[in-house]
Scaffold this active site. Structure first.
Site, short mmCIF file in Angstrom:
data_model
loop_
_atom_site.label_atom_id
_atom_site.label_comp_id
_atom_site.label_asym_id
_atom_site.label_seq_id
_atom_site.Cartn_x
_atom_site.Cartn_y
_atom_site.Cartn_z
N ASP A 365 0.70 -1.31 -0.23
CA ASP A 365 -0.01 0.08 -0.12
C ASP A 365 1.02 1.24 0.00
OD1 ASP A 365 0.86 -0.90 2.47
OD2 ASP A 365 -0.83 0.22 3.56
N GLU A 560 11.94 2.67 7.87
CA GLU A 560 11.06 1.56 7.17
C GLU A 560 11.47 1.12 5.97
OE1 GLU A 560 6.41 1.82 6.40
OE2 GLU A 560 7.45 3.87 6.28
#
Length: 622
Positions: A365, A560
């Site tokens: 996503d 991340e």
């Protein structure tokens, strides 16, 4: 060697001199002299600390002592001059996993409920009515703490019911276990930062790191929470919040069981319970015709729910909503409000969000590969994962249950599951393999054609051992060079990113030029599966160099994701970059990036580890 320092004074003077941009870190962007003199409080001997890396290590050590309330204390200079590879790996093993560990119980609930996503006046904890023990435990805790309220999920709730929870979102309970005479939460490890809950596929990659770092109990606890979610919520959740009840995540439960069983011979009763649950998930989540199973006999991601996903920030979908706002002659915020409340319904927009919710189920996503099409695709990633499920189930039945496993009154054999895997492999070769491109592409079963979007998921069949030797060779020689940058592989190729981008849409974080840990980890293991060991060494080095370089230059930052075009954690795309916002000391890294570092170090040979400590550019080595 140790030096006695006035902690507060040294900390203050170091920041004043070296943190010139006042971001509470010492990084390569600061313009200080990069040379600081320490003076021992007793001997008055001086010790000079030089360079961004050593100065940021000093700041971290001082910050740690300051947090402990130390006024005058010894600082170990060995920890300041420690080689970067050893320091990063040590902190992941000894500190970060513990910092990222959570429990949902009396001890750990507050840390979960104070999360920034807790939007109610009083935090809500949802507990499945099926979990009688959990209901009783949490209702007693509610009376005692008075800081949250318990809500009971009906045993057979509908997706319409789940929609009603959007006005009162909350955390979902996870498993409890007996410890001596009292109940406590089964631990789980969160990704980090704002991701303060248990995520589906993140948890598998995190478990890979935990197993490497000899934290078998935590890896097994992740399996326990997977099992709990399937039994009580019907699926392994995107994450354990109420608005994620509508979707699952990429299936990696079987891989976790195999990894655990290969580290330690499992208790057969434990393994039996989990294998039963893996088969239950396979049949009820993935193999329901018309749901996630399609007419091609291959699978898709297909989330439930209607309309905009709850978790995105205001304005995220403005590039999509603007044309609909004009269609209904409404200001965009008013249109958004009416659409969210379902006082205004648009079938075309609803279908857009079926695809959007499904792409979020995929874990990717977002990516232009899946925008407004995800639910129409037999994607390479989901079918690779399910092929691995079928092979794993066959392996576990044969290896541990004498090739006869009783589940749901049926006897399962290894041969039955091998046949399922073979059928999937043949269908993927028919529909997803493209001989001319030397790649796997998602198959659009609605329009009956391949979607020629070049994505890193094309390498997932290597990891699943689905490819023939010739297909693996083509992936290596034809496909891989299109993705390789100095610091690893990008989520898609630049060509596809440009070709499929939408006007006024944000830069998609799972596409070019961004690099993600799970893509790297699955690629490495895939290359090893097909004996491309030198290439595996190269790809491991590239990614670990990028992590090491950024940690050295930016005060221990482990983010991340990365921008591979500029080899940096400074990412300018949707959602920003988790793991980059902290004061003075990086305490947790980021879950799957931590795991990728530990896995990479297991693979990398000694000579390349030496080059990594020197931060030799991959371009000088390969």
């Amino acid at each position: 060697m140790k030096i006695l320092l006035n902690i507060e004074k040294t900390f203050r003077e170091l920041l004043q001199q070296e943190d010139t941009d006042q971001d509470k870190k010492i990084t390569k962007d600061d313009l200080g002299p990069k040379r600081f003199v320490l003076v021992d409080e007793l001997s008055k001997k001086e010790q000079i600390i030089e360079g961004t890396y050593h100065l940021s290590n000093l700041l971290q050590e001082l910050a740690t002592l300051k947090e402990k309330g130390e006024i005058t204390a010894e600082v170990d200079l060995d920890s300041i001059i420690e080689e970067p590879v050893q320091r990063i790996s040590r902190k992941i093993r000894d500190d970060y996993w513990n910092e990222l560990t959570r429990t949902i119980d009396k001890k750990g609930l507050e840390q979960i409920l104070k999360d920034e996503k807790t939007s109610n006046d009083i935090a809500t904890l949802y507990v499945s009515a099926k979990d009688k023990q959990g209901v009783a435990y949490f209702q007693e805790l509610e009376k005692e703490l008075k800081s949250f309220k318990v809500a009971i999920l009906p045993e057979n709730y509908t997706m319409d019911y789940v929609d009603t929870l959007n006005s009162k979102p909350g955390i979902l309970a996870l498993a409890l276990e007996k410890n001596k005479s009292e109940l406590q939460g089964v631990p789980f490890v969160v990704p980090g930062g704002r991701f303060n809950e248990m995520y589906g596929w993140d948890s598998y990659f995190i478990a890979v790191g935990l197993l490497i770092d000899n934290q078998l109990d935590k890896a097994m606890a992740i399996a326990e929470n997977f099992r709990y979610q399937i039994i009580h919520y019907g699926k392994i959740l995107n994450a354990n919040r109420s608005y994620y009840l509508t979707r699952t995540q990429p299936p990696l439960y079987s891989s976790l069981l195999v990894d655990i069983s290969k580290q330690k011979i499992p208790d057969l009763n434990w393994l039996r319970l989990h294998l039963e649950t893996v088969i239950l998930e396979y049949n009820t989540v993935w193999m329901v015709q018309g749901g996630r199973l399609t007419s091609t006999a291959l699978n898709r991601y297909k989330a439930d729910g209607v309309g905009m996903p709850f978790e995105v920030e205001p304005g995220h979908f403005d590039d999509v909503l603007i044309s609909y706002a004009k269609k209904y002659n409404l200001p965009i915020r008013e249109f958004e409000k009416q659409y969210l409340n379902r006082t205004l319904v648009d079938a075309e927009l609803d279908m857009y969000f079926v695809h959007d919710r499904s792409l979020r189920e995929s874990g990717h996503d977002t990516t232009d590969r899946l925008i407004n099409t995800c639910a129409n695709l037999n994607s390479v990633d989901i079918n690779s994962f399910l092929y691995k499920y079928e092979k794993d189930i066959a392996y576990l039945i044969k290896e541990y249950f004498d090739n006869a496993f009783l589940s749901d009154n049926l006897v399962h054999t290894s041969e039955q599951w091998e046949q399922k895997a073979l059928a999937r492999k043949e269908k993927m070769n028919e529909l997803c393999w493209n001989e001319k491109a030397g790649m796997y592409f998602d198959y659009d079963f609605v329009n009956k054609k391949q979607l020629p979007f070049e994505a890193a998921t094309t390498f997932f069949p290597l990891w699943a051992k689905l490819c023939s030797e010739e297909q693996a060779k083509q992936l290596l020689e034809i496909a891989l060079p299109k993705f390789v940058k100095t610091g690893g592989i990008t989520g898609s190729t630049k060509t596809s990113s440009i070709a499929y981008s939408h006007e006024n849409a944000p830069q998609r974080q799972w596409d070019y030029p961004f690099g993600w840990a799970p893509h790297q980890m699955l690629l490495w293991e895939g290359l090893i599966n097909y004996n491309y060991l030198d290439k595996a060494q190269e790809m491991v080095y590239r990614w670990l160099w990028l992590i090491t370089k950024n940690a050295v230059e930016y005060n221990g930052t482990i983010p991340e994701k990365f921008d591979l075009e500029i080899s940096s954690h400074k990412v300018f795309a949707e959602y920003g970059n988790v793991g980059t916002e902290f004061d003075y000391i990086a305490k947790e890294g980021f879950g799957w990036v931590n795991a990728s570092y530990q896995l990479g170090l297991q693979i990398l040979n000694c000579s390349l580890k030496q080059e990594l400590n020197k931060m030799t550019s991959p371009e000088d080595l390969f």
